[in-house]
Design a protein around this motif. Structure first.
Motif, PDB file in Angstrom:
ATOM      1  N   GLU A   4       0.845  -1.195   0.000  1.00  0.00           N
ATOM      2  CA  GLU A   4       0.000   0.000   0.000  1.00  0.00           C
ATOM      3  C   GLU A   4       0.883   1.248   0.000  1.00  0.00           C
ATOM      4  OE1 GLU A   4      -3.042  -0.579  -0.370  1.00  0.00           O
ATOM      5  OE2 GLU A   4      -3.428  -2.555   0.493  1.00  0.00           O
ATOM      6  N   ASN A   5       0.371   2.316  -0.539  1.00  0.00           N
ATOM      7  CA  ASN A   5       1.113   3.573  -0.570  1.00  0.00           C
ATOM      8  C   ASN A   5       1.225   4.171   0.829  1.00  0.00           C
ATOM      9  OD1 ASN A   5       1.052   6.703  -0.793  1.00  0.00           O
ATOM     10  ND2 ASN A   5       1.743   6.021  -2.795  1.00  0.00           N
ATOM     11  N   TYR A   6       2.456   4.558   1.219  1.00  0.00           N
ATOM     12  CA  TYR A   6       2.676   5.136   2.555  1.00  0.00           C
ATOM     13  C   TYR A   6       1.767   6.340   2.777  1.00  0.00           C
ATOM     14  CZ  TYR A   6       5.022   7.702   6.333  1.00  0.00           C
ATOM     15  OH  TYR A   6       5.292   8.382   7.505  1.00  0.00           O
ATOM     16  N   TYR A   7       1.669   7.198   1.781  1.00  0.00           N
ATOM     17  CA  TYR A   7       0.850   8.406   1.927  1.00  0.00           C
ATOM     18  C   TYR A   7      -0.602   8.029   2.175  1.00  0.00           C
ATOM     19  CZ  TYR A   7      -1.535  12.767   0.837  1.00  0.00           C
ATOM     20  OH  TYR A   7      -2.343  13.880   0.907  1.00  0.00           O
ATOM     21  N   SER A   8      -1.100   7.020   1.452  1.00  0.00           N
ATOM     22  CA  SER A   8      -2.497   6.614   1.599  1.00  0.00           C
ATOM     23  C   SER A   8      -2.780   6.069   2.991  1.00  0.00           C
ATOM     24  CB  SER A   8      -2.848   5.546   0.552  1.00  0.00           C
ATOM     25  OG  SER A   8      -2.726   6.068  -0.748  1.00  0.00           O
ATOM     26  N   VAL A   9      -1.861   5.277   3.528  1.00  0.00           N
ATOM     27  CA  VAL A   9      -2.087   4.660   4.837  1.00  0.00           C
ATOM     28  C   VAL A   9      -1.835   5.642   5.971  1.00  0.00           C
ATOM     29  CG1 VAL A   9      -1.388   2.819   6.422  1.00  0.00           C
ATOM     30  CG2 VAL A   9      -1.522   2.365   3.960  1.00  0.00           C
ATOM     31  N   ILE A  10      -0.659   6.226   6.009  1.00  0.00           N
ATOM     32  CA  ILE A  10      -0.272   7.051   7.157  1.00  0.00           C
ATOM     33  C   ILE A  10      -0.856   8.454   7.062  1.00  0.00           C
ATOM     34  CG2 ILE A  10       1.631   8.005   8.476  1.00  0.00           C
ATOM     35  CD1 ILE A  10       1.315   4.952   8.680  1.00  0.00           C
ATOM     36  N   ASN A  11      -0.535   9.177   6.010  1.00  0.00           N
ATOM     37  CA  ASN A  11      -1.053  10.548   5.903  1.00  0.00           C
ATOM     38  C   ASN A  11      -2.576  10.570   5.772  1.00  0.00           C
ATOM     39  OD1 ASN A  11       1.660  11.031   5.851  1.00  0.00           O
ATOM     40  ND2 ASN A  11       1.566  12.572   4.254  1.00  0.00           N
ATOM     41  N   GLY A  12      -3.127   9.523   5.182  1.00  0.00           N
ATOM     42  CA  GLY A  12      -4.564   9.488   4.994  1.00  0.00           C
ATOM     43  C   GLY A  12      -5.349   9.201   6.265  1.00  0.00           C
ATOM     44  N   TYR A  13      -4.731   8.498   7.235  1.00  0.00           N
ATOM     45  CA  TYR A  13      -5.508   8.016   8.379  1.00  0.00           C
ATOM     46  C   TYR A  13      -4.873   8.314   9.747  1.00  0.00           C
ATOM     47  CZ  TYR A  13      -8.191   5.863   4.749  1.00  0.00           C
ATOM     48  OH  TYR A  13      -8.974   5.686   3.641  1.00  0.00           O
ATOM     49  N   LYS A  14      -3.852   9.150   9.785  1.00  0.00           N
ATOM     50  CA  LYS A  14      -3.168   9.419  11.044  1.00  0.00           C
ATOM     51  C   LYS A  14      -3.895  10.402  11.941  1.00  0.00           C
ATOM     52  CE  LYS A  14      -0.396  13.181   9.064  1.00  0.00           C
ATOM     53  NZ  LYS A  14       0.963  13.630   8.704  1.00  0.00           N
ATOM     54  N   SER A  15      -4.786  11.208  11.383  1.00  0.00           N
ATOM     55  CA  SER A  15      -5.332  12.359  12.103  1.00  0.00           C
ATOM     56  C   SER A  15      -5.902  12.011  13.479  1.00  0.00           C
ATOM     57  CB  SER A  15      -6.412  13.042  11.259  1.00  0.00           C
ATOM     58  OG  SER A  15      -6.948  14.151  11.954  1.00  0.00           O
ATOM     59  N   LEU A  16      -6.700  10.970  13.563  1.00  0.00           N
ATOM     60  CA  LEU A  16      -7.328  10.604  14.837  1.00  0.00           C
ATOM     61  C   LEU A  16      -6.304  10.147  15.876  1.00  0.00           C
ATOM     62  CD1 LEU A  16     -10.541   8.623  13.768  1.00  0.00           C
ATOM     63  CD2 LEU A  16     -10.376  10.987  14.547  1.00  0.00           C
ATOM     64  N   PHE A  17      -5.120   9.779  15.441  1.00  0.00           N
ATOM     65  CA  PHE A  17      -4.113   9.210  16.332  1.00  0.00           C
ATOM     66  C   PHE A  17      -3.053  10.221  16.772  1.00  0.00           C
ATOM     67  CE2 PHE A  17      -5.777   5.876  13.613  1.00  0.00           C
ATOM     68  CZ  PHE A  17      -6.137   4.894  14.524  1.00  0.00           C
ATOM     69  N   LEU A  18      -3.085  11.428  16.217  1.00  0.00           N
ATOM     70  CA  LEU A  18      -2.053  12.409  16.548  1.00  0.00           C
ATOM     71  C   LEU A  18      -2.302  13.037  17.917  1.00  0.00           C
ATOM     72  CD1 LEU A  18      -1.599  14.196  13.094  1.00  0.00           C
ATOM     73  CD2 LEU A  18      -0.060  12.540  14.187  1.00  0.00           C
ATOM     74  N   ASP A  19      -1.242  13.237  18.646  1.00  0.00           N
ATOM     75  CA  ASP A  19      -1.321  13.834  19.988  1.00  0.00           C
ATOM     76  C   ASP A  19      -1.456  15.353  19.875  1.00  0.00           C
ATOM     77  OD1 ASP A  19      -1.430  13.824  22.698  1.00  0.00           O
ATOM     78  OD2 ASP A  19       0.688  13.339  23.025  1.00  0.00           O
ATOM     79  N   ARG A  20      -2.139  15.942  20.826  1.00  0.00           N
ATOM     80  CA  ARG A  20      -2.357  17.385  20.838  1.00  0.00           C
ATOM     81  C   ARG A  20      -2.064  17.943  22.224  1.00  0.00           C
ATOM     82  NH1 ARG A  20      -5.598  18.902  16.305  1.00  0.00           N
ATOM     83  NH2 ARG A  20      -6.200  17.050  15.103  1.00  0.00           N
ATOM     84  N   ASP A  21      -1.751  19.250  22.275  1.00  0.00           N
ATOM     85  CA  ASP A  21      -1.508  19.879  23.573  1.00  0.00           C
ATOM     86  C   ASP A  21      -2.830  20.230  24.238  1.00  0.00           C
ATOM     87  OD1 ASP A  21      -2.477  22.265  22.464  1.00  0.00           O
ATOM     88  OD2 ASP A  21      -0.476  23.039  22.011  1.00  0.00           O
ATOM     89  N   SER A  22      -2.764  20.888  25.389  1.00  0.00           N
ATOM     90  CA  SER A  22      -3.966  21.183  26.174  1.00  0.00           C
ATOM     91  C   SER A  22      -4.939  22.103  25.446  1.00  0.00           C
ATOM     92  CB  SER A  22      -3.578  21.807  27.518  1.00  0.00           C
ATOM     93  OG  SER A  22      -2.819  22.992  27.315  1.00  0.00           O
ATOM     94  N   LEU A  23      -4.449  22.829  24.437  1.00  0.00           N
ATOM     95  CA  LEU A  23      -5.299  23.731  23.660  1.00  0.00           C
ATOM     96  C   LEU A  23      -5.817  23.068  22.385  1.00  0.00           C
ATOM     97  CD1 LEU A  23      -3.243  27.054  23.968  1.00  0.00           C
ATOM     98  CD2 LEU A  23      -5.282  26.366  25.273  1.00  0.00           C
ATOM     99  N   GLY A  24      -5.463  21.806  22.203  1.00  0.00           N
ATOM    100  CA  GLY A  24      -5.928  21.082  21.034  1.00  0.00           C
ATOM    101  C   GLY A  24      -5.061  21.243  19.803  1.00  0.00           C
TER     102      GLY A  24
END
Length: 316
Positions: free
Chosen positions: A35-55
């Motif tokens: 599978e294409n790296y961009y399709s798997v990681i860049n396409g579906y990483k959003s829900l898994f990314l960490d955020r600071d206290s302000l989001g």
């Protein structure tokens, strides 16, 4: 500046540095080879990314504690199965529209090549440009056909009926064609769809208007393209003026234009047995993936697609 080429091993090391758990590097590498790296990681990483206290996302990006490569891949895999689930049902609707447009246009204007006559379309002056574009699309489509029923008709009869040509038009072209048909053709198609819907569900006084059908077609074309091009589906939304549709179907939030709204709208066009099967398959698919995520919850995914369990229960 262009990003430099990176090997699979380099990409995997970079993900680990960003806090992603990859217990089996060889397995991850095999997936990225497939599978294409961009399709798997860049396409579906959003829900898994960490955020600071302000989001806000961290820079450089980092993943929530415990996020695994397999989780991101599971979301990618689930989305692909959602596309495979809904695309055949949209294609059924597409086939229905092609059949009805070809039939009712030809019934109203039976002369040879009547669909190339400007006078056989809507009389609304603000649609004149769209009519001309549509006629050009139909004409160009005829000239592109080789060794099929369209070219056979042209060779043997020096014309082709619209009910033959529609099978070689894109869904987007069918949507455009319906939007510029004469009022009578548009209304006759909408009436037949309404009649079929009422018969299928034993209902009374449920009318799909031509304007509703315009809205649905515009949305379905976009969702079909997302599915056909293997793009991310579960977050996709279209804009719908859906007040009348919500009243017709007794379902709020269709105006959100999300994936589940599209599934709701398909009820108007699918056979009852096919629709029940679609809802069951959707529920089963989401249930199959309910235990595959630990960093996120399946309910987050359901919320994004607009999943409505009450609709599922009452229509199954």
């Amino acid at each position: 500046m262009d990003k430099p080429f990176k090997t699979y091993d380099t990409l995997i090391r970079a993900l680990r540095k960003r806090n992603m758990v990859i217990n089996n590097g060889s397995e991850a590498k095999r997936i990225l080879e497939r599978e294409n790296y961009y399709s798997v990681i860049n396409g579906y990483k959003s829900l898994f990314l960490d955020r600071d206290s302000l989001g806000h996302l961290y820079n450089p990006e980092r993943y929530k504690t415990g996020t695994s490569f397999k989780e991101v891949y599971y979301l990618f895999e689930l989305d692909r199965k959602l596309r495979n689930l809904i695309l055949p049902e949209i294609i059924k609707f597409e086939s229905t529209m092609k059949a009805k447009v070809g039939h009712y246009f030809h019934k109203e204007y039976p002369d040879k090549n009547s669909f190339l006559d400007f006078g056989n379309y809507t009389k609304k002056s603000n649609k004149a440009s769209e009519v001309l574009k549509t006629i050009a699309i139909l004409s160009n489509s005829i000239s592109r056909q080789k060794n099929n029923p369209v070219s056979h008709y042209i060779k043997n009869y020096q014309h082709v009926p619209l009910w033959v040509l529609v099978n070689y038009l894109t869904f987007g072209n069918i949507s455009r064609l319906y939007s510029v048909c004469s009022d009578r053709v548009r209304l006759n198609i909408a009436k037949e769809i309404s009649k079929n819907y009422m018969r299928e569900y034993n209902l009374r006084s449920k009318q799909v208007s031509p304007e509703m059908l315009d809205e649905i077609l515009g949305s379905m074309v976009m969702f079909r393209n997302v599915c056909a091009h293997d793009e991310r589906l579960f977050t996709y939304k279209t804009k719908l003026k859906a007040v009348a549709l919500e009243k017709l179907l007794n379902k709020n939030n269709i105006r959100n234009g999300d994936l589940f709204s599209t599934i709701v709208l398909l009820k108007l066009f699918l056979k009852k047995s096919d629709y029940k099967r679609l809802l069951k398959s959707l529920q089963d698919l989401l249930n199959d993936y309910s235990n595959k995520f630990t960093t996120i919850k399946i309910d987050e995914i359901k919320n994004i697609i607009g999943f409505d369990n009450h609709w599922i229960i009452t229509n199954r």
